[in-house]
Scaffold this motif. Structure first.
Motif, short mmCIF file in Angstrom:
data_model
loop_
_atom_site.label_atom_id
_atom_site.label_comp_id
_atom_site.label_asym_id
_atom_site.label_seq_id
_atom_site.Cartn_x
_atom_site.Cartn_y
_atom_site.Cartn_z
N THR A 73 -23.97 23.63 14.46
CA THR A 73 -24.53 22.30 14.26
C THR A 73 -26.04 22.37 14.34
OG1 THR A 73 -22.60 21.33 15.34
CG2 THR A 73 -24.54 19.92 15.10
N ASN A 74 -26.71 21.83 13.33
CA ASN A 74 -28.17 21.70 13.33
C ASN A 74 -28.49 20.45 14.14
OD1 ASN A 74 -30.87 21.15 12.76
ND2 ASN A 74 -30.70 21.79 10.63
N LEU A 75 -29.10 20.62 15.30
CA LEU A 75 -29.38 19.48 16.18
C LEU A 75 -30.50 18.59 15.67
CD1 LEU A 75 -29.05 21.28 19.63
CD2 LEU A 75 -27.36 19.84 18.47
N ASP A 76 -31.27 19.06 14.68
CA ASP A 76 -32.35 18.24 14.14
C ASP A 76 -31.85 17.22 13.13
OD1 ASP A 76 -34.38 19.39 15.67
OD2 ASP A 76 -34.62 21.03 14.25
N ASN A 77 -30.73 17.52 12.42
CA ASN A 77 -30.23 16.56 11.43
C ASN A 77 -28.76 16.19 11.64
OD1 ASN A 77 -28.82 18.76 10.44
ND2 ASN A 77 -29.96 18.91 8.54
N GLY A 78 -28.09 16.81 12.61
CA GLY A 78 -26.70 16.48 12.91
C GLY A 78 -25.68 17.09 11.98
N GLN A 79 -26.09 17.85 10.99
CA GLN A 79 -25.16 18.47 10.04
C GLN A 79 -24.48 19.66 10.70
OE1 GLN A 79 -24.46 17.26 6.95
NE2 GLN A 79 -25.84 15.56 7.45
N ALA A 80 -23.18 19.87 10.38
CA ALA A 80 -22.42 20.97 10.98
C ALA A 80 -21.56 21.65 9.93
CB ALA A 80 -21.55 20.45 12.11
N THR A 81 -21.22 22.90 10.17
CA THR A 81 -20.30 23.65 9.33
C THR A 81 -19.49 24.59 10.22
OG1 THR A 81 -20.08 25.03 7.35
CG2 THR A 81 -21.93 25.54 8.81
N THR A 82 -18.29 24.90 9.77
CA THR A 82 -17.44 25.85 10.49
C THR A 82 -17.33 27.11 9.64
OG1 THR A 82 -16.21 24.06 11.52
CG2 THR A 82 -15.17 26.22 11.52
N VAL A 83 -17.58 28.26 10.26
CA VAL A 83 -17.58 29.53 9.55
C VAL A 83 -16.79 30.57 10.35
CG1 VAL A 83 -19.79 29.14 8.41
CG2 VAL A 83 -19.75 30.22 10.65
N THR A 84 -16.44 31.64 9.67
CA THR A 84 -15.79 32.79 10.32
C THR A 84 -16.77 33.95 10.30
OG1 THR A 84 -13.62 32.04 9.56
CG2 THR A 84 -13.80 34.33 10.27
N VAL A 85 -16.88 34.64 11.43
CA VAL A 85 -17.77 35.81 11.52
C VAL A 85 -17.14 36.93 10.70
CG1 VAL A 85 -18.80 37.52 13.05
CG2 VAL A 85 -18.65 35.13 13.78
N SER A 86 -17.89 37.41 9.71
CA SER A 86 -17.36 38.43 8.79
C SER A 86 -17.91 39.82 9.06
CB SER A 86 -17.66 38.03 7.34
OG SER A 86 -19.06 37.93 7.16
N GLY A 87 -18.89 39.93 9.94
CA GLY A 87 -19.45 41.25 10.23
C GLY A 87 -20.52 41.17 11.30
N PRO A 88 -20.99 42.33 11.73
CA PRO A 88 -22.04 42.37 12.76
C PRO A 88 -23.43 42.16 12.16
CG PRO A 88 -21.38 44.58 12.20
CD PRO A 88 -20.50 43.66 11.40
N SER A 89 -24.35 41.74 13.00
CA SER A 89 -25.75 41.61 12.60
C SER A 89 -26.61 41.84 13.83
CB SER A 89 -26.04 40.23 11.99
OG SER A 89 -26.01 39.23 12.99
N GLY A 90 -27.91 41.89 13.62
CA GLY A 90 -28.83 42.07 14.73
C GLY A 90 -29.25 40.76 15.37
N SER A 91 -28.75 39.63 14.85
CA SER A 91 -29.10 38.31 15.36
C SER A 91 -27.90 37.66 16.01
CB SER A 91 -29.58 37.42 14.21
OG SER A 91 -30.71 37.96 13.61
N CYS A 92 -28.16 36.57 16.72
CA CYS A 92 -27.07 35.80 17.32
C CYS A 92 -26.13 35.31 16.22
CB CYS A 92 -27.63 34.63 18.12
SG CYS A 92 -26.36 33.61 18.88
N VAL A 93 -26.67 34.56 15.25
CA VAL A 93 -25.87 34.07 14.13
C VAL A 93 -26.73 34.05 12.87
CG1 VAL A 93 -24.58 32.11 13.17
CG2 VAL A 93 -24.41 32.62 15.60
N LEU A 94 -26.23 34.67 11.82
CA LEU A 94 -26.84 34.60 10.48
C LEU A 94 -25.83 33.92 9.57
CD1 LEU A 94 -28.30 38.18 9.93
CD2 LEU A 94 -29.60 36.09 10.17
N LEU A 95 -26.22 32.82 8.93
CA LEU A 95 -25.34 32.13 7.99
C LEU A 95 -25.62 32.60 6.57
CD1 LEU A 95 -25.60 28.46 9.34
CD2 LEU A 95 -23.82 30.14 9.82
N ASN A 96 -24.56 32.71 5.76
CA ASN A 96 -24.79 33.04 4.36
C ASN A 96 -25.27 31.80 3.61
OD1 ASN A 96 -22.47 31.55 3.91
ND2 ASN A 96 -21.37 33.18 2.87
N ASN A 97 -25.58 31.95 2.32
CA ASN A 97 -26.16 30.84 1.55
C ASN A 97 -25.30 29.58 1.57
OD1 ASN A 97 -28.31 32.48 0.88
ND2 ASN A 97 -27.52 33.01 -1.15
#
Length: 120
Positions: A73-97
């Motif tokens: 959830t983006n706390l600045d605009n209230g928009q949210a999405t549900t995703v499945t983690v598909s692989g590892p990354s060096g960040s906490c969370v990276l969203l695809n396009n």
């Protein structure tokens, strides 16, 4: 005469963290523990960013294992999405396009204030 009692900053901070009310621009995750959900700061000071990958809404994460469902959830605009983690990354969370387009603010490629929740 009555005395006004005040709580020290350290006690307030501990109380705020245990009740889940302390949000300082960090990603927050709600992780189920027994019968109650206890919010924890997952990646203090981090942000949710755009990976630039194509495909259906998905995420990569250095914090959550592959296959974990997350609600971002983006706390600045209230928009949210549900995703499945598909692989590892060096960040906490990276969203695809596709996922990032659902929660982004126009013209921004970074979410500074986000809530990341594990979904069952």
């Amino acid at each position: 005469m009555s005395r006004k009692r005040t709580m020290s900053f350290a006690k307030k901070l501990v109380l705020s963290v245990t009740t889940g009310s302390l949000v300082t621009g960090a990603a927050i995750a709600t992780v189920a523990t027994g019968n109650a959900a206890a919010p924890d700061v997952v990646c203090p000071g981090s942000t949710v960013t755009l990976s630039g990958e194509a495909g259906p809404p998905a995420a990569t994460s250095g914090t959550f294992p592959v296959g974990t469902k997350l609600k971002v959830t983006n706390l600045d605009n209230g928009q949210a999405t549900t995703v499945t983690v598909s692989g590892p990354s060096g960040s906490c969370v990276l969203l695809n396009n596709a996922a990032f387009d659902k929660v982004r603010e126009p013209g921004k490629n970074l979410i500074r204030r986000a809530r990341v929740e594990r979904v069952n």
